[in-house]
Design a protein around this motif. Sequence first.
Motif, mmCIF file in Angstrom:
data_model
loop_
_atom_site.group_PDB
_atom_site.id
_atom_site.type_symbol
_atom_site.label_atom_id
_atom_site.label_comp_id
_atom_site.label_asym_id
_atom_site.label_seq_id
_atom_site.Cartn_x
_atom_site.Cartn_y
_atom_site.Cartn_z
ATOM 1 N N ALA A 236 13.175 -3.007 5.104
ATOM 2 C CA ALA A 236 12.742 -2.240 6.000
ATOM 3 C C ALA A 236 12.270 -0.891 4.888
ATOM 4 N N ILE A 237 13.042 -0.444 4.330
ATOM 5 C CA ILE A 237 12.558 0.845 3.546
ATOM 6 C C ILE A 237 12.167 0.494 1.975
ATOM 7 N N MET A 238 11.730 -1.313 1.584
ATOM 8 C CA MET A 238 10.543 -1.537 1.151
ATOM 9 C C MET A 238 9.495 -1.238 1.217
ATOM 10 N N SER A 239 9.579 -1.658 3.030
ATOM 11 C CA SER A 239 8.392 -1.871 3.417
ATOM 12 C C SER A 239 8.085 -0.685 3.803
ATOM 13 N N THR A 240 8.833 -0.225 4.114
ATOM 14 C CA THR A 240 7.600 1.338 4.520
ATOM 15 C C THR A 240 7.131 2.218 3.726
ATOM 16 N N ASN A 241 8.448 2.316 2.301
ATOM 17 C CA ASN A 241 8.197 2.936 1.248
ATOM 18 C C ASN A 241 6.294 2.398 1.139
ATOM 19 N N GLY A 242 6.278 0.926 1.063
ATOM 20 C CA GLY A 242 5.334 0.020 0.434
ATOM 21 C C GLY A 242 3.658 0.577 1.419
ATOM 22 N N THR A 243 4.357 0.596 2.584
ATOM 23 C CA THR A 243 3.377 1.127 3.518
ATOM 24 C C THR A 243 2.522 2.478 3.106
ATOM 25 N N LEU A 244 3.671 3.308 3.344
ATOM 26 C CA LEU A 244 3.320 4.778 3.441
ATOM 27 C C LEU A 244 2.297 5.156 1.843
ATOM 28 N N GLN A 245 2.375 4.054 0.661
ATOM 29 C CA GLN A 245 1.849 4.510 -0.642
ATOM 30 C C GLN A 245 0.546 3.217 -0.693
ATOM 31 N N LEU A 246 0.271 2.414 0.428
ATOM 32 C CA LEU A 246 -0.955 1.324 0.782
ATOM 33 C C LEU A 246 -2.268 2.382 0.280
ATOM 34 N N PHE A 247 -3.182 0.987 -0.413
ATOM 35 C CA PHE A 247 -4.211 1.311 -1.043
ATOM 36 C C PHE A 247 -5.009 0.410 -1.569
ATOM 37 N N ASP A 248 -4.725 -0.357 -1.533
ATOM 38 C CA ASP A 248 -5.529 -1.886 -1.946
ATOM 39 C C ASP A 248 -5.878 -2.740 -0.622
ATOM 40 N N GLU A 249 -5.752 -2.373 -0.158
ATOM 41 C CA GLU A 249 -5.956 -3.106 1.391
ATOM 42 C C GLU A 249 -7.549 -1.970 2.310
ATOM 43 N N SER A 250 -6.659 -1.052 1.935
ATOM 44 C CA SER A 250 -7.620 0.034 2.746
ATOM 45 C C SER A 250 -8.770 0.322 1.678
ATOM 46 N N PHE A 251 -8.898 0.276 0.416
ATOM 47 C CA PHE A 251 -9.498 -0.035 -0.477
ATOM 48 C C PHE A 251 -10.897 -0.762 -0.398
ATOM 49 N N ASN A 252 -10.432 -1.941 -0.886
ATOM 50 C CA ASN A 252 -11.018 -3.310 -0.630
ATOM 51 C C ASN A 252 -11.495 -3.639 0.325
ATOM 52 N N LEU A 253 -11.165 -3.935 1.495
ATOM 53 C CA LEU A 253 -11.050 -4.331 2.510
ATOM 54 C C LEU A 253 -11.977 -3.666 3.667
ATOM 55 N N THR A 254 -11.684 -2.442 3.506
ATOM 56 C CA THR A 254 -12.583 -1.350 4.430
ATOM 57 C C THR A 254 -13.218 -0.749 3.881
#
Length: 309
Positions: A236-254
């Motif tokens: 849960a901690i790793m997934s939360t940290n990863g989502t708060l720093q999410l970049f690749d999907e936002s940049f490459n997908l949409t």
Amino acid sequence: MSATVDEPTATKRPRGSMSPSQRRNLTGWAFLIPAAALIAIMSFWPMIQAFILSLQTGRGSNLDWAEPLWYNYQRLFQDEIFKLTLSNTFIYLIIQVPIMLILALVLANLLNNPNLRWKAFWRTAIFLPCAVSLVSYSLVFRTMFATDGFVNDALMWLHLIDSPINWLGQAGTARFVIILGLIWRWTGYNMVFYLAALQNIDASSVEAAKVDGATSWQTFWFVTVPQLKPMILLTAIMSTNGTLQLFDESFNLTRGGPAYQSMTMSHYLYEISFQRNPNVGYGSALSYVILILVAVLALIQMKVGDKRD
């Protein structure tokens, strides 16, 4: 006459020499100091520099101290785009993380069945997406969800829609595609953690529950899940940290569109720091806000999830 017994004399070390325990301590520090120095130079010093930059304003390399010093942080609360990217990021966090972790836990429990055939194949197939390059899978999803892509063709062939859906051109559907991509890629990654934890659970506790008449669901919920709490907290901690720093999907997908409606905070940080007119001072302030959010949410999860005395 009484015989005198000589007392044993302690072996004296030469002056200036070290004891064995001192030599061991010195050896330990000799191995530790280079690693600690690299961490300080490569991690902590850039963090200090970023904080100093967050107190400055200007464009490019032409920077001056802000007036007041907290101007960039004050500006964040007046930035509507930042507020939008913050809400987008928390939408991904609130929806994607629970679904992904629950699905990973269920899959791990199914794949831990000793009677399951082709276990190695299923485990590999579910884990494989997280080994795919972030850019590659984002481009594949972008192609699949294009107006003339595979998803629209399949839905029209099944007569579920009458006309193509502009998945990446609408706020709701663009966010849905990002959430779907995250679940597809990271579920198998978390499943491996749960699978490893399940294999370390004492089988006697599960057998005892079955002997007492517990159903499979009751055994899973009341016996298996409590023993997985440390691993659930970690993922849960790793997934939360990863989502708060999410970049690749936002940049490459949409590309953050339409009109910033699917952009994340890290994507916005990249845009204001390296695109258009770079404003590294404002970007540094944003990076510290992300850092604070990561630290606070991780602390809350640890306090809530860790019940040890």
